[in-house]
Design an enzyme around this catalytic site. Sequence first.
Site, PDB file in Angstrom:
ATOM      1  CE1 TYR A   1     -29.522  13.782 -44.340  1.00 18.09           C
ATOM      2  CE2 TYR A   1     -29.089  11.677 -45.423  1.00 18.09           C
ATOM      3  CZ  TYR A   1     -29.436  12.398 -44.285  1.00 18.09           C
ATOM      4  OH  TYR A   1     -29.699  11.734 -43.114  1.00 18.09           O
TER       5      TYR A   1
ATOM      6  CD  GLU B   1     -11.973  17.366 -50.831  1.00 16.31           C
ATOM      7  OE1 GLU B   1     -13.063  17.693 -50.287  1.00 16.31           O
ATOM      8  OE2 GLU B   1     -11.602  16.186 -50.925  1.00 16.31           O
TER       9      GLU B   1
END
Length: 147
Positions: free
Chosen positions: A59, A66
């Site tokens: 993860y 962005e």
Amino acid sequence: MRSNKPKPAPELDRDALIRAALDALPNAYAPYSHFTVAAACQMGSGRIYTGVNVENASYPAGTCAERTAIFHAVAEGERVLTAVAIVGGPEYIVEDYCPPCGICRQVMREFADPETCVVILAKSVWDYKEYTLEQLLPESFGPEALE
Ligand code: THU
């Protein structure tokens, strides 16, 4: 003779920036959170660069849209972020505004003038909220602190 004066920011076409983010959204890769995000950055040259979130089975190795967009622009030689549009939501559906996370705000700060950099949170080309980076990241720490 080359001038060292800062270049004026390119004109901002909000519609084009939001459309670029919406067009990139299908490329988001979020099989774990199922929360898909896309961003489009306008850089000093006037060019637009897009990015999406790219998750990972490990993860923490995933990254936000962005940052993908900004790093894409920097890798192409850009150094000045003038505006960014962000869209996102569950499973490619944009039903609300998607604000940038704190780490992404700081990455924007590295390449932006906080007073003039425009951050657009869009649901569509007609429905969006607009801030300066200064509003989203006040009293920020930036590269000039280390000059
Ligand atoms: N995400 C972004 O891409 N941008 C943000 O600013 C907020 C969060 C992504 C990261 C992760 O893949 C998913 O959204 C859920 O946090």
